[in-house]
Write a protein that holds these residues in place. Structure first.
Motif, PDB file in Angstrom:
ATOM      1  N   ARG A  35       4.459   6.661   9.996  1.00  0.00           N
ATOM      2  CA  ARG A  35       5.175   6.274  11.726  1.00  0.00           C
ATOM      3  C   ARG A  35       4.005   6.551  12.661  1.00  0.00           C
ATOM      4  N   GLN A  36       2.903   6.846  12.078  1.00  0.00           N
ATOM      5  CA  GLN A  36       1.681   7.310  12.881  1.00  0.00           C
ATOM      6  C   GLN A  36       0.608   5.982  12.601  1.00  0.00           C
ATOM      7  N   VAL A  53      -1.807   3.213   2.688  1.00  0.00           N
ATOM      8  CA  VAL A  53      -1.555   2.042   1.632  1.00  0.00           C
ATOM      9  C   VAL A  53      -1.269   2.356   0.171  1.00  0.00           C
ATOM     10  N   PRO A  54      -0.092   2.037  -0.553  1.00  0.00           N
ATOM     11  CA  PRO A  54      -0.044   2.365  -1.865  1.00  0.00           C
ATOM     12  C   PRO A  54      -1.248   2.109  -2.906  1.00  0.00           C
ATOM     13  N   VAL A  55      -1.709   2.898  -3.899  1.00  0.00           N
ATOM     14  CA  VAL A  55      -2.845   2.549  -4.613  1.00  0.00           C
ATOM     15  C   VAL A  55      -2.578   1.119  -5.266  1.00  0.00           C
ATOM     16  N   ARG A  56      -1.420   0.789  -5.747  1.00  0.00           N
ATOM     17  CA  ARG A  56      -1.559  -0.693  -6.164  1.00  0.00           C
ATOM     18  C   ARG A  56      -1.773  -1.575  -5.206  1.00  0.00           C
ATOM     19  N   THR A  57      -1.306  -1.464  -3.957  1.00  0.00           N
ATOM     20  CA  THR A  57      -1.466  -2.517  -2.853  1.00  0.00           C
ATOM     21  C   THR A  57      -3.018  -2.395  -2.717  1.00  0.00           C
ATOM     22  N   ALA A  58      -3.776  -1.287  -2.617  1.00  0.00           N
ATOM     23  CA  ALA A  58      -4.958  -1.247  -2.401  1.00  0.00           C
ATOM     24  C   ALA A  58      -5.788  -1.833  -3.506  1.00  0.00           C
ATOM     25  N   ILE A  59      -5.461  -1.536  -4.632  1.00  0.00           N
ATOM     26  CA  ILE A  59      -6.323  -2.289  -5.763  1.00  0.00           C
ATOM     27  C   ILE A  59      -6.261  -4.098  -5.666  1.00  0.00           C
ATOM     28  N   ALA A  60      -5.141  -4.211  -5.344  1.00  0.00           N
ATOM     29  CA  ALA A  60      -4.823  -5.697  -5.109  1.00  0.00           C
ATOM     30  C   ALA A  60      -5.545  -6.228  -4.009  1.00  0.00           C
ATOM     31  N   THR A  61      -5.683  -5.681  -2.834  1.00  0.00           N
ATOM     32  CA  THR A  61      -6.424  -5.953  -1.659  1.00  0.00           C
ATOM     33  C   THR A  61      -7.753  -6.126  -2.134  1.00  0.00           C
ATOM     34  N   LEU A  62      -8.361  -5.000  -2.711  1.00  0.00           N
ATOM     35  CA  LEU A  62      -9.830  -5.026  -3.069  1.00  0.00           C
ATOM     36  C   LEU A  62     -10.211  -5.961  -4.017  1.00  0.00           C
ATOM     37  N   LEU A  63      -9.427  -6.360  -4.845  1.00  0.00           N
ATOM     38  CA  LEU A  63      -9.681  -7.423  -5.762  1.00  0.00           C
ATOM     39  C   LEU A  63      -9.717  -8.674  -5.066  1.00  0.00           C
ATOM     40  N   TRP A  64      -8.581  -8.972  -4.247  1.00  0.00           N
ATOM     41  CA  TRP A  64      -8.474 -10.213  -3.489  1.00  0.00           C
ATOM     42  C   TRP A  64      -9.535 -10.595  -2.500  1.00  0.00           C
ATOM     43  N   ASP A  65      -9.798  -9.306  -1.680  1.00  0.00           N
ATOM     44  CA  ASP A  65     -10.922  -9.501  -0.629  1.00  0.00           C
ATOM     45  C   ASP A  65     -12.327  -9.462  -1.270  1.00  0.00           C
ATOM     46  N   ALA A  66     -12.578  -8.986  -2.405  1.00  0.00           N
ATOM     47  CA  ALA A  66     -13.793  -9.055  -2.986  1.00  0.00           C
ATOM     48  C   ALA A  66     -13.947 -10.284  -4.062  1.00  0.00           C
ATOM     49  N   ARG A  67     -12.959 -11.333  -3.763  1.00  0.00           N
ATOM     50  CA  ARG A  67     -12.742 -12.488  -4.885  1.00  0.00           C
ATOM     51  C   ARG A  67     -13.880 -13.324  -5.005  1.00  0.00           C
ATOM     52  N   TYR A  68     -14.798 -13.512  -3.924  1.00  0.00           N
ATOM     53  CA  TYR A  68     -15.957 -14.356  -3.966  1.00  0.00           C
ATOM     54  C   TYR A  68     -16.947 -13.531  -4.814  1.00  0.00           C
ATOM     55  N   SER A  69     -17.369 -12.508  -4.506  1.00  0.00           N
ATOM     56  CA  SER A  69     -18.283 -11.529  -5.284  1.00  0.00           C
ATOM     57  C   SER A  69     -17.854 -11.458  -6.866  1.00  0.00           C
ATOM     58  N   LEU A  70     -16.690 -11.311  -6.830  1.00  0.00           N
ATOM     59  CA  LEU A  70     -16.232 -10.853  -8.326  1.00  0.00           C
ATOM     60  C   LEU A  70     -16.338 -12.514  -9.302  1.00  0.00           C
ATOM     61  N   LEU A  71     -16.128 -13.609  -8.576  1.00  0.00           N
ATOM     62  CA  LEU A  71     -16.241 -14.725  -9.310  1.00  0.00           C
ATOM     63  C   LEU A  71     -17.785 -15.036  -9.598  1.00  0.00           C
ATOM     64  N   HIS A 120       4.934  -2.582   6.058  1.00  0.00           N
ATOM     65  CA  HIS A 120       6.250  -1.911   6.534  1.00  0.00           C
ATOM     66  C   HIS A 120       7.382  -2.932   6.136  1.00  0.00           C
ATOM     67  N   GLY A 121       7.125  -3.602   5.086  1.00  0.00           N
ATOM     68  CA  GLY A 121       8.084  -4.553   4.496  1.00  0.00           C
ATOM     69  C   GLY A 121       8.789  -5.578   5.660  1.00  0.00           C
ATOM     70  N   LEU A 153      -0.257  -1.235  16.316  1.00  0.00           N
ATOM     71  CA  LEU A 153       0.889  -1.384  16.961  1.00  0.00           C
ATOM     72  C   LEU A 153       2.048  -2.239  16.243  1.00  0.00           C
ATOM     73  N   ALA A 154       1.605  -3.152  15.449  1.00  0.00           N
ATOM     74  CA  ALA A 154       2.332  -4.051  14.670  1.00  0.00           C
ATOM     75  C   ALA A 154       3.422  -3.394  13.730  1.00  0.00           C
ATOM     76  N   ALA A 155       2.732  -2.179  13.417  1.00  0.00           N
ATOM     77  CA  ALA A 155       3.486  -1.358  12.338  1.00  0.00           C
ATOM     78  C   ALA A 155       4.537  -0.548  13.253  1.00  0.00           C
ATOM     79  N   ASP A 156       4.773  -0.763  14.698  1.00  0.00           N
ATOM     80  CA  ASP A 156       5.771  -0.091  15.345  1.00  0.00           C
ATOM     81  C   ASP A 156       5.578   1.477  15.121  1.00  0.00           C
ATOM     82  N   PRO A 157       4.497   2.122  15.382  1.00  0.00           N
ATOM     83  CA  PRO A 157       4.486   3.601  15.064  1.00  0.00           C
ATOM     84  C   PRO A 157       5.117   4.358  16.306  1.00  0.00           C
TER      85      PRO A 157
END
Ligand SMILES: Nc1ncnc2c1ncn2[C@@H]1O[C@H](COP(=O)(O)OP(=O)(O)OP(=O)(O)O)[C@@H](O)[C@H]1O
Ligand SMILES: [Mg+2]
Lengths: 256, 235
Positions: free
Chosen positions: A97-98, B139-157, A123-124, A165-169
């Motif tokens: 929430r921050q 950011v949860p770990v799983r989301t972080a991994i997915a985000t990194l893999l996706w945002d690095a997709r050009y380099s990974l390709l 934030h779903g 701000l999008a996350a409404d902190p």
């Protein structure tokens, strides 16, 4: 010492939905220390932050402003002391929430819109409409499809704030968010910050710009050498700075 | 010299007429190496991401080991896979020796360290950029991994393509575990190696040209990817 400022009533007692979420504020830091490389960079700091209002943190380079804010936000672990948010130690629930805007914003290597969508999804929330509304407010709607990393410095900063701000902190930290921006962009960001404050968001704003501190600040925290040497309502601080360090700082002298 | 000129014109003829045998060999080569690339990516990308994102004791040693394994000698890999799959070996009962599957296994072992080591670097760099922001946003770990893999997709390709290039051009391992059996395990490199010695220069030359062409296409593809990514500032 000024502990609570009630000029602006934040959403304090209950969470934003009025649900059973425990309150995030007030923040109560006691005996906070941070040590690195054998140096005490934050030296027994006590700080209370009530809801609402803009707290501006000022102080010379290297005073420890960034470290203090990082400690409060849970980005760093204090080496001593404790931080309570809403009476509880800092936990994931509270941190969610921050939001924090760094001096050099980190944007995802995606489009402007995708950067906002990322924060919303955490934030779903979903939906193009909400994204566009956020961008509209940030004045970035026409750049929605552009890669975020091609934005200008000011636009990046605006996007970073919009994303925060999008996350409404309920608490928003800004670390020199307007450094190196043109006067127009500075004012645009200040407006965004003030309207967030009016919605009840607690703002903690680090700045070196005295004019900006006057415009935004409800109360000022002045730091020097890892300590808080002064805390006062803005008008009082600027009229009668109590400490020598603050006087020197405001007069544009090197603070020793 | 007479031979040489004749071989050349015959090679072009084979290519021009899309000779059935030639096409079969090329097809098998591509199939084996593409599958090996996919298998390796499935194994190596998570390893690369995990290594690139985490800090633990022994990580440095692991990275050195991985980097060293990028230079695995193909014949040694071939020999090891052969020992595993031969009738007396622990996996002999699978009856995989001298099948395309055996070649896929060998090539996968060969390029997994390459893809893992290169992707580790890519992910580590991007993670260095994103880490603070992710921490601030919880950011949860799983989301972080997915985000990194996706945002690095050009380099990974490009990393994956490098792996494919190595696999398709490799001969030492597949000749040991595949055996260059006509219509079954004959791929471009083994055909070149063996047909040359048998005197079938035309086929060898035609395959050689195809291999060069593939190398060229891969490199052009990598270049195009890099340029697209840079142009749009996504990489
Ligand atoms: N990890 C670290 N290890 C050692 N020293 C550090 C570390 N991080 C910061 N410092 C030092 O701590 C001091 C305070 O740093 P901080 O970034 O909080 O200053 P600041 O008040 O934000 O200054 P500025 O106005 O220049 O941003 C500086 O002297 C800095 O060199
Ligand atoms: Mg700072």
């Amino acid at each position: 010492m000024l502990d609570t400022i009630t000029r602006y009533e934040g959403r304090d007692a209950v969470g934003i939905d009025g649900a059973d979420e425990p309150p995030v504020l007030p923040c109560d830091a006691r005996g906070l220390c941070f040590e690195a490389g054998g140096e005490l960079l934050i030296d027994h700091v006590d700080l209370k932050l009530g809801s609402g209002a803009v707290t501006v943190i000022m102080g010379p380079n290297g005073a420890g402003k960034t470290i203090l804010v990082r400690l409060l936000h849970g980005m760093l672990e204090p080496s001593a002391g404790e931080i309570l948010w809403g009476g509880r130690t800092l936990c994931e629930e509270t941190r969610k929430r921050q939001a924090m805007v760094f001096q050099t914003p980190v944007l995802l290597r995606r489009s402007v819109e995708a950067n906002i969508a990322f924060a919303l999804r955490l934030h779903g929330e979903n939906g193009h409409a909400r994204c566009m509304q956020t961008l509209e407010e940030a004045g970035l709607a026409d750049k929605a499809r552009q890669p975020a990393r091609l934005l200008s410095g000011g636009e990046r900063q605006r996007l970073a704030i919009a994303r925060a701000l999008a996350a409404d902190p309920e608490v928003l930290f800004l670390d020199e968010a307007t450094a190196s921006l043109d006067p127009g962009s500075v004012l645009a960001i200040e407006e965004t910050v003030l309207s967030a404050r009016d919605r009840g968001v607690k703002i903690i704003f680090i700045t070196h710009d005295i004019g900006q501190a006057r415009r935004l600040g409800d109360d000022i925290v002045f730091m020097h050498q890892g300590r808080i040497v002064e805390r006062a309502p803005a008008s009082e601080f600027f009229e009668h700075p109590a400490s020598r360090a603050a006087r020197d700082y405001l007069a544009g002298r090197i603070v020793l | 010299m007479q031979d040489f000129g004749q071989a050349f014109s015959l090679a072009f003829h084979l290519l021009w007429t899309a000779d059935a045998d030639l096409m079969e060999i090329i097809g098998l080569s591509l199939r084996v190496s593409l599958i090996a690339m996919a298998v390796s990516c499935a194994i190596a990308l998570p390893i690369g991401a995990a290594l690139g994102m985490s800090r633990f004791r022994g990580r440095g040693a692991l990275i050195i080991l991985l980097n060293a394994m990028m230079g695995l000698p193909p014949v040694v890999v071939g020999l090891c896979v052969y020992l595993m799959l031969s009738r007396a070996g622990p996996f002999g009962w699978l009856g995989l020796l001298y099948t395309p599957t055996a070649m896929i296994i060998a090539q996968s072992i060969l390029i997994t360290p390459i893809i893992a080591a290169l992707s580790r670097q890519v992910i580590e760099d991007l993670h260095g950029e994103y880490a603070e922001q992710f921490r601030s946003m919880c950011v949860p770990v799983r989301t972080a991994i997915a985000t990194l893999l996706w945002d690095a997709r050009y380099s990974l390709l490009t990393v994956a393509l490098a792996g494919f290039g190595r696999a398709v051009a490799e001969v030492g391992a597949v000749i040991i575990v595949g055996g260059n059996i006509d219509h079954l395990t004959r791929v471009m490199t083994t055909a070149i190696a063996l047909e040359t010695s048998k005197g079938d220069l035309a086929l060898a030359l035609a395959l050689g040209m195809v291999l060069l062409l593939i190398a060229l296409v891969i490199n052009a593809g990598v270049m195009a990817l890099r340029m697209t990514a840079t142009r749009y500032s996504y990489a």
